[in-house]
Design a protein around this motif. Sequence first.
Motif, short mmCIF file in Angstrom:
data_model
loop_
_atom_site.label_atom_id
_atom_site.label_comp_id
_atom_site.label_asym_id
_atom_site.label_seq_id
_atom_site.Cartn_x
_atom_site.Cartn_y
_atom_site.Cartn_z
N SER A 174 -7.63 -2.94 -1.29
CA SER A 174 -9.02 -2.76 -1.76
C SER A 174 -9.23 -3.46 -3.10
O SER A 174 -9.88 -2.92 -4.01
CB SER A 174 -9.35 -1.26 -1.87
OG SER A 174 -9.25 -0.63 -0.62
N PHE B 7 0.83 -1.21 0.00
CA PHE B 7 0.00 0.00 0.00
C PHE B 7 0.86 1.25 0.00
O PHE B 7 0.61 2.21 -0.74
CB PHE B 7 -0.94 0.01 1.21
CG PHE B 7 -1.87 1.18 1.24
CD1 PHE B 7 -3.08 1.14 0.55
CD2 PHE B 7 -1.55 2.32 1.95
CE1 PHE B 7 -3.95 2.23 0.57
CE2 PHE B 7 -2.41 3.42 1.97
CZ PHE B 7 -3.61 3.36 1.28
N LYS C 149 -10.17 -7.26 -5.25
CA LYS C 149 -10.97 -8.47 -5.15
C LYS C 149 -10.06 -9.67 -4.87
O LYS C 149 -8.91 -9.71 -5.34
CB LYS C 149 -11.73 -8.69 -6.46
CG LYS C 149 -12.57 -9.95 -6.50
CD LYS C 149 -13.23 -10.13 -7.87
CE LYS C 149 -14.00 -11.43 -7.95
NZ LYS C 149 -14.62 -11.63 -9.29
N GLU D 104 -7.38 -7.06 1.03
CA GLU D 104 -8.07 -6.08 1.88
C GLU D 104 -7.28 -4.79 1.97
O GLU D 104 -7.85 -3.69 1.88
CB GLU D 104 -8.28 -6.67 3.27
CG GLU D 104 -9.04 -5.75 4.21
CD GLU D 104 -9.31 -6.38 5.56
OE1 GLU D 104 -9.72 -5.63 6.47
OE2 GLU D 104 -9.10 -7.59 5.72
N LYS D 105 -5.97 -4.89 2.14
CA LYS D 105 -5.13 -3.70 2.24
C LYS D 105 -5.15 -2.88 0.96
O LYS D 105 -5.08 -1.64 0.99
CB LYS D 105 -3.69 -4.10 2.57
CG LYS D 105 -3.48 -4.71 3.95
CD LYS D 105 -3.62 -3.67 5.05
CE LYS D 105 -3.32 -4.30 6.41
NZ LYS D 105 -3.45 -3.31 7.52
N GLN E 95 -2.06 -0.27 -4.62
CA GLN E 95 -3.52 -0.24 -4.61
C GLN E 95 -4.08 0.52 -5.81
O GLN E 95 -5.26 0.38 -6.15
CB GLN E 95 -4.04 0.39 -3.30
CG GLN E 95 -3.85 1.90 -3.18
CD GLN E 95 -2.46 2.29 -2.73
OE1 GLN E 95 -1.58 1.46 -2.62
NE2 GLN E 95 -2.26 3.57 -2.45
#
Length: 226
Positions: free
Chosen positions: A143, A102, A145, A140-141, A107
């Motif tokens: 964002s 990230f 899928k 998750e970090k 991301q």
Amino acid sequence: MFKDFKNLLFPKLCACCDQVLLKEEAFICTFCRHELPLYANFFDGHHDLHKILYGRVQLERAASLFYFEKKGPIQALIHDLKYRGNKELSFYLGSWLGEILFEAGWQRSIDVVIPVPLHRQRMRERGYNQVEGFGKAIAEKLSAKYTDTILKRRSNSKTQVFKSRMARSEVIGNNFYAEHLQEVSGQHILLVDDLVTTGATLEACYLALNEAEGIKLNIATMAITK
């Protein structure tokens, strides 16, 4: 109080050295965390995977959390994850690397995270894919899928960690295949695995995924051999 009593009877141990963890420590003791061989070339654009997979895989970017050496702390950590049922360690490592990714801006381009799959028999024996939590935490970090329905494994071959490049080449063939590729067409894929040595498994996964139109492949692993 019950939790403290449970920890007294069944103390949590460091995944690297097996020492009892302190109350504020998670999975890895403070000493081991500071001694772990973190991958040194993350931000300089010269990841070893580019050299390992050169001419075999069209690779966008790669990232690894640790260096791996036989009889070292990362071997103990991965053994704890794969063979001692420490499933939550996978999420912990994924969150760790996910934060680094990230900060590096991944991301902004990663669309979907896909784990290297286990064969059905190995999944039944172990009860979980050791890179599932790793991939989910990274997704998750970032964002992004997460999906484990695209890439599949046919062969239940034994571990390849200590085999030569020639011996590992047997995993390439038809051991991996992909389904529902229309779901990832044109997307930036992040393929995640625990340990990379010769890159044969990652190449096999790439060949299966590359049947989709217009994908770009990125790779993230827990560790890579020196």
